[in-house]
Design a protein around this motif. Sequence first.
Motif, PDB file in Angstrom:
ATOM      1  N   GLY A 115      15.904  38.374 -76.951  1.00 53.59           N
ATOM      2  CA  GLY A 115      15.598  38.360 -75.193  1.00 53.59           C
ATOM      3  C   GLY A 115      14.837  36.976 -74.673  1.00 53.59           C
ATOM      4  O   GLY A 115      14.757  37.001 -73.834  1.00 53.59           O
ATOM      5  N   ARG A 159      15.749  33.078 -74.055  1.00 52.59           N
ATOM      6  CA  ARG A 159      16.846  32.169 -73.635  1.00 52.59           C
ATOM      7  C   ARG A 159      16.695  31.007 -74.383  1.00 52.59           C
ATOM      8  O   ARG A 159      15.473  30.329 -74.406  1.00 52.59           O
ATOM      9  CB  ARG A 159      16.852  31.752 -72.320  1.00 52.59           C
ATOM     10  N   ARG A 210      25.625  36.112 -71.867  1.00 48.27           N
ATOM     11  CA  ARG A 210      25.874  34.819 -71.475  1.00 48.27           C
ATOM     12  C   ARG A 210      27.332  34.304 -71.769  1.00 48.27           C
ATOM     13  O   ARG A 210      27.941  34.382 -72.862  1.00 48.27           O
ATOM     14  CB  ARG A 210      24.671  33.747 -72.031  1.00 48.27           C
ATOM     15  N   ASP A 224      26.345  34.807 -66.581  1.00 49.12           N
ATOM     16  CA  ASP A 224      26.644  36.105 -67.265  1.00 49.12           C
ATOM     17  C   ASP A 224      27.970  36.730 -66.946  1.00 49.12           C
ATOM     18  O   ASP A 224      28.715  36.442 -65.952  1.00 49.12           O
ATOM     19  CB  ASP A 224      25.774  37.197 -67.020  1.00 49.12           C
ATOM     20  N   THR A 242      17.100  47.249 -67.080  1.00 52.97           N
ATOM     21  CA  THR A 242      16.821  46.414 -65.677  1.00 52.97           C
ATOM     22  C   THR A 242      17.561  44.777 -66.220  1.00 52.97           C
ATOM     23  O   THR A 242      17.201  44.345 -66.954  1.00 52.97           O
ATOM     24  CB  THR A 242      15.621  46.204 -65.682  1.00 52.97           C
ATOM     25  N   TRP A 243      18.684  44.394 -65.273  1.00 50.89           N
ATOM     26  CA  TRP A 243      19.078  43.308 -65.523  1.00 50.89           C
ATOM     27  C   TRP A 243      18.682  42.240 -64.448  1.00 50.89           C
ATOM     28  O   TRP A 243      18.756  42.575 -63.147  1.00 50.89           O
ATOM     29  CB  TRP A 243      20.766  43.288 -65.310  1.00 50.89           C
ATOM     30  N   TRP A 244      18.168  41.322 -64.719  1.00 55.70           N
ATOM     31  CA  TRP A 244      17.839  40.051 -63.925  1.00 55.70           C
ATOM     32  C   TRP A 244      17.579  38.893 -64.600  1.00 55.70           C
ATOM     33  O   TRP A 244      17.765  38.849 -65.964  1.00 55.70           O
ATOM     34  CB  TRP A 244      16.598  40.666 -63.212  1.00 55.70           C
ATOM     35  N   GLN A 245      17.025  37.983 -64.088  1.00 54.75           N
ATOM     36  CA  GLN A 245      16.837  36.542 -64.779  1.00 54.75           C
ATOM     37  C   GLN A 245      15.988  35.836 -64.250  1.00 54.75           C
ATOM     38  O   GLN A 245      15.293  36.168 -63.090  1.00 54.75           O
ATOM     39  CB  GLN A 245      18.194  35.776 -64.266  1.00 54.75           C
ATOM     40  N   THR A 246      15.280  34.730 -65.049  1.00 57.90           N
ATOM     41  CA  THR A 246      14.141  33.936 -64.347  1.00 57.90           C
ATOM     42  C   THR A 246      14.588  33.536 -62.888  1.00 57.90           C
ATOM     43  O   THR A 246      13.550  33.400 -62.066  1.00 57.90           O
ATOM     44  CB  THR A 246      14.112  32.519 -65.441  1.00 57.90           C
ATOM     45  N   GLU A 247      15.865  33.074 -62.739  1.00 56.69           N
ATOM     46  CA  GLU A 247      16.315  32.609 -61.455  1.00 56.69           C
ATOM     47  C   GLU A 247      16.058  33.612 -60.225  1.00 56.69           C
ATOM     48  O   GLU A 247      15.950  33.422 -59.248  1.00 56.69           O
ATOM     49  CB  GLU A 247      17.542  32.046 -61.405  1.00 56.69           C
ATOM     50  N   SER A 282      13.678  48.749 -70.025  1.00 55.02           N
ATOM     51  CA  SER A 282      14.294  47.781 -70.966  1.00 55.02           C
ATOM     52  C   SER A 282      14.791  46.270 -70.089  1.00 55.02           C
ATOM     53  O   SER A 282      15.443  46.615 -69.248  1.00 55.02           O
ATOM     54  CB  SER A 282      15.432  48.380 -71.563  1.00 55.02           C
ATOM     55  N   VAL A 283      14.636  45.538 -70.960  1.00 53.74           N
ATOM     56  CA  VAL A 283      14.991  44.142 -70.320  1.00 53.74           C
ATOM     57  C   VAL A 283      15.124  43.074 -71.492  1.00 53.74           C
ATOM     58  O   VAL A 283      14.814  42.989 -72.316  1.00 53.74           O
ATOM     59  CB  VAL A 283      13.808  43.713 -69.130  1.00 53.74           C
ATOM     60  N   GLY A 284      16.251  42.225 -70.993  1.00 54.87           N
ATOM     61  CA  GLY A 284      15.980  41.012 -71.913  1.00 54.87           C
ATOM     62  C   GLY A 284      17.703  40.602 -72.235  1.00 54.87           C
ATOM     63  O   GLY A 284      17.734  39.614 -72.468  1.00 54.87           O
ATOM     64  N   GLU A 285      18.116  41.984 -72.611  1.00 55.60           N
ATOM     65  CA  GLU A 285      19.644  41.514 -73.086  1.00 55.60           C
ATOM     66  C   GLU A 285      20.033  43.030 -72.987  1.00 55.60           C
ATOM     67  O   GLU A 285      19.596  43.969 -72.834  1.00 55.60           O
ATOM     68  CB  GLU A 285      19.629  41.098 -74.689  1.00 55.60           C
ATOM     69  N   PRO A 286      21.591  43.074 -73.173  1.00 49.90           N
ATOM     70  CA  PRO A 286      22.174  44.227 -73.212  1.00 49.90           C
ATOM     71  C   PRO A 286      21.640  45.150 -74.279  1.00 49.90           C
ATOM     72  O   PRO A 286      21.351  44.908 -75.341  1.00 49.90           O
ATOM     73  CB  PRO A 286      23.592  44.045 -73.485  1.00 49.90           C
ATOM     74  N   THR A 304      13.203  27.073 -67.834  1.00 51.60           N
ATOM     75  CA  THR A 304      13.857  27.989 -68.766  1.00 51.60           C
ATOM     76  C   THR A 304      15.260  27.135 -69.279  1.00 51.60           C
ATOM     77  O   THR A 304      15.424  26.002 -68.535  1.00 51.60           O
ATOM     78  CB  THR A 304      14.484  29.211 -67.797  1.00 51.60           C
TER      79      THR A 304
HETATM   80  C1  WT7 Z   1      19.449  36.590 -69.202  1.00 52.80           C
HETATM   81  C2  WT7 Z   1      18.317  36.006 -68.367  1.00 52.80           C
HETATM   82  C3  WT7 Z   1      14.708  38.559 -66.823  1.00 52.80           C
HETATM   83  C4  WT7 Z   1      14.269  39.257 -67.584  1.00 52.80           C
HETATM   84  C5  WT7 Z   1      14.014  38.646 -69.121  1.00 52.80           C
HETATM   85  C6  WT7 Z   1      15.079  37.450 -69.526  1.00 52.80           C
HETATM   86  C7  WT7 Z   1      20.193  38.519 -70.200  1.00 52.80           C
HETATM   87  C8  WT7 Z   1      18.228  40.083 -69.156  1.00 52.80           C
HETATM   88  C9  WT7 Z   1      19.256  42.303 -69.160  1.00 52.80           C
HETATM   89  C10 WT7 Z   1      19.773  43.481 -69.303  1.00 52.80           C
HETATM   90  C11 WT7 Z   1      21.848  42.767 -70.333  1.00 52.80           C
HETATM   91  C12 WT7 Z   1      20.225  41.005 -69.986  1.00 52.80           C
HETATM   92  C13 WT7 Z   1      21.177  38.134 -69.288  1.00 52.80           C
HETATM   93  C14 WT7 Z   1      20.431  37.291 -68.268  1.00 52.80           C
HETATM   94  N1  WT7 Z   1      19.540  39.794 -69.606  1.00 52.80           N
HETATM   95  N2  WT7 Z   1      18.281  41.592 -68.762  1.00 52.80           N
HETATM   96  N3  WT7 Z   1      19.121  44.517 -68.859  1.00 52.80           N
HETATM   97  N4  WT7 Z   1      21.009  43.689 -69.718  1.00 52.80           N
HETATM   98  N5  WT7 Z   1      21.406  41.279 -70.254  1.00 52.80           N
HETATM   99  O1  WT7 Z   1      14.960  36.485 -68.632  1.00 52.80           O
HETATM  100  O2  WT7 Z   1      15.351  34.314 -69.959  1.00 52.80           O
HETATM  101  O3  WT7 Z   1      16.058  34.324 -67.471  1.00 52.80           O
HETATM  102  O4  WT7 Z   1      17.280  35.439 -69.331  1.00 52.80           O
HETATM  103  O5  WT7 Z   1      19.036  37.704 -70.051  1.00 52.80           O
HETATM  104  O6  WT7 Z   1      22.072  37.340 -70.132  1.00 52.80           O
HETATM  105  O7  WT7 Z   1      21.080  36.015 -67.850  1.00 52.80           O
HETATM  106  P1  WT7 Z   1      15.948  35.128 -68.753  1.00 52.80           P
END
Ligand code: WT7
Length: 649
Positions: free
Chosen positions: A529, A531, A520, A505, A417-422, A390-394, A269
């Motif tokens: 969505g 990175r 970010r 974030d 759902t907020w989360w990250q690759t990590e 929903s996922v990936g960005e606000p 990533t």
């Molecule tokens: C970054 C992570 C993990 C899924 C896909 C992206 C942003 C992700 C949300 C959300 C607001 C979000 C953040 C995060 N992000 N989901 N529901 N609301 N922001 O994975 O490529 O690791 O990116 O995506 O900025 O840090 P990723």
Amino acid sequence: MTDQTITSVSREKRVFGPSAEFQRQANLGSMAAYKRLYRESVNSPEKFWDRQAKDLLVWRKPYTDVLKWKAPHAKWFGGGTLNVAENCIDRHLGTERENKAALIFEGEPGDVRTITYRQLYFEVSRLANVFTDLGVGKGDRVAIYMPMVPEAVFAMLACARVGAIHTVVFGGFSAESLKDRIIDCGAKLVITADGGWRRGKVFPLKPTVDEAVAKAKCVEHVLVHQRCGNEVPMRAKRDIWWHEATAEVANTHKAKAFTSEHPLFILYTSGSTGKPKGVLHTSAGYLLGSKLSSKYVFDLKENDRYFCTADIGWITGHSYVVYGLLSNGATVFMYEGAPNQPGPDRFWDMIDRHGVTIFYTAPTAIRAFMKWGDEHVKKHSLKSLRLLGSVGEPINPEAWMWYHKNIGKKKCPIVDTWWQTETGSIMITPLPGVTECKPGSATFPFFGVQPKVVDDLGHEVPLGSAGKLIIAQPWPSMLRTLWGDDKRFKETYFSDFPGIYFTGDGARRDEDGYFWIVGRIDDVLNISGHRLGTAEVESALVAHPKVAEAAAVGRPDDLKGQSLVVFVTVKSGIEVSDELKAELRNHVGKEIGAIAKPDEVRFAAALPKTRSGKIMRRILKQIAAGQLVKGDTTTLEDFSVVAALQAED
Ligand code: WT7
């Protein structure tokens, strides 16, 4: 996102709770129950996770410790052994799930396949046997560069079965990017397909693999799945047809047990500096996190048909197409191609035809559906749907409301759902039977997650103020390190606040305690969505012989969230032209992949810099967005540079 949308998001006051009907049937149906479990999960994490690990996972050997935490390194479920693929497949055999569909696949041309758990066992077993014959086993790295077809899932699970570490590389990445990833992890096997279907055409993959592997000496074999039947050159000894290799082996396989912390996969990533980072996830903790979150966030029931639109090349595909869902014995619907092929109603048509009940997608896709027009949605009933994600960005409130009304017919809860690759699994999210949602807010933390919004010193900021989002405690599915670079792992995530995970974030909590993710705050862009690191794009550009200097910034974009604008200075004697702009766009596409092609290339005589020579990105961002340059410019070396850039608008 613009400042304006952020403000409009945090002023959002509407609240949408689950219907009584949804709440009654939910896996978790009351705020009191959520609060009780949540409190236990953060106050007595070992007790909470011990119970979950015993309830949800099949162990070969029981663990002796729940957690050993020596920041920044976590060891979960030490002393225990298990097999992740067995947890996703074998455990369902001999139960009523044996003949249940694990995967329902629809190809872009319309071909449909259903794979039951029993068939999944045969397919994965065959492949695991092929791996063994090829000498691929415990700890070996396997790169997977595939279209969204069931074989991609078989490949991941076969790796888990033999203890090999997969690294899935999204099929849209270039040969150069694929090569970098193969070399970084030292993959000895690459699994690919002749091609995949995309927008009515075959998108070839094998030639890209050939180009990448030519420069990657570590690769011993390339296993090729025949998807489209397009002509592909096969190199004797190195290249093997999947259908030929699997035809000759047994369709049963006894999975070996591996320790809890045995590496499961590496997923690359983008970061704010340098080359992509190989995020490493391990076995038991990752599986537990993705399984538990799938069960509660998607409120999984035996008869659900779940459709996540993410490609398995991203973490969403890993956790919420493959591991979290199959470990729960769910039926996953999988689609190969473009959302608007043959028409803009493809998803809605498939949802009706396959009776999809849960639909998980990204805000950028929702905004595209809005743009394409409601009439495409109205052609279909969507009556099978009961939950949306929903996922990936606000998600902007307008898109949330459209999703709620047009896709959810005002009855489906939406989990943002907020989360990250990590993080490996969902961290901040509504629970669909519990949470009163505010459009645009990811709401509250999932079990075991302790997010905090802090200032630069690590002190929590008052409700209503923005700050940096950190996660105060370790959680089972957290990344363990960056492949081959533990130093970068520590520096990137655990040095802003020593020993505490920093997400990168910005966020804010409102007066009711809801979390609002701002986006970010490092030099990482979120484009549709996905990175993308500005440093990666810049280093691709300066690798071009005509480029002297380059700076990449994000510009707010209604559809993609952010679009990519690059400012380029050329070497002396080079003429700038529209042709050169096109050449540079294609060059970045070739270096990184189509997703990184700049939306706009702007030539500049010079870039704005501080007196110490640092490019002032903040100023370029304002120029890209067409705003007048504001704020402190006293460190700027030469204001005429900015004046010249602005005059070009
Ligand atoms: C970054 C992570 C993990 C899924 C896909 C992206 C942003 C992700 C949300 C959300 C607001 C979000 C953040 C995060 N992000 N989901 N529901 N609301 N922001 O994975 O490529 O690791 O990116 O995506 O900025 O840090 P990723």
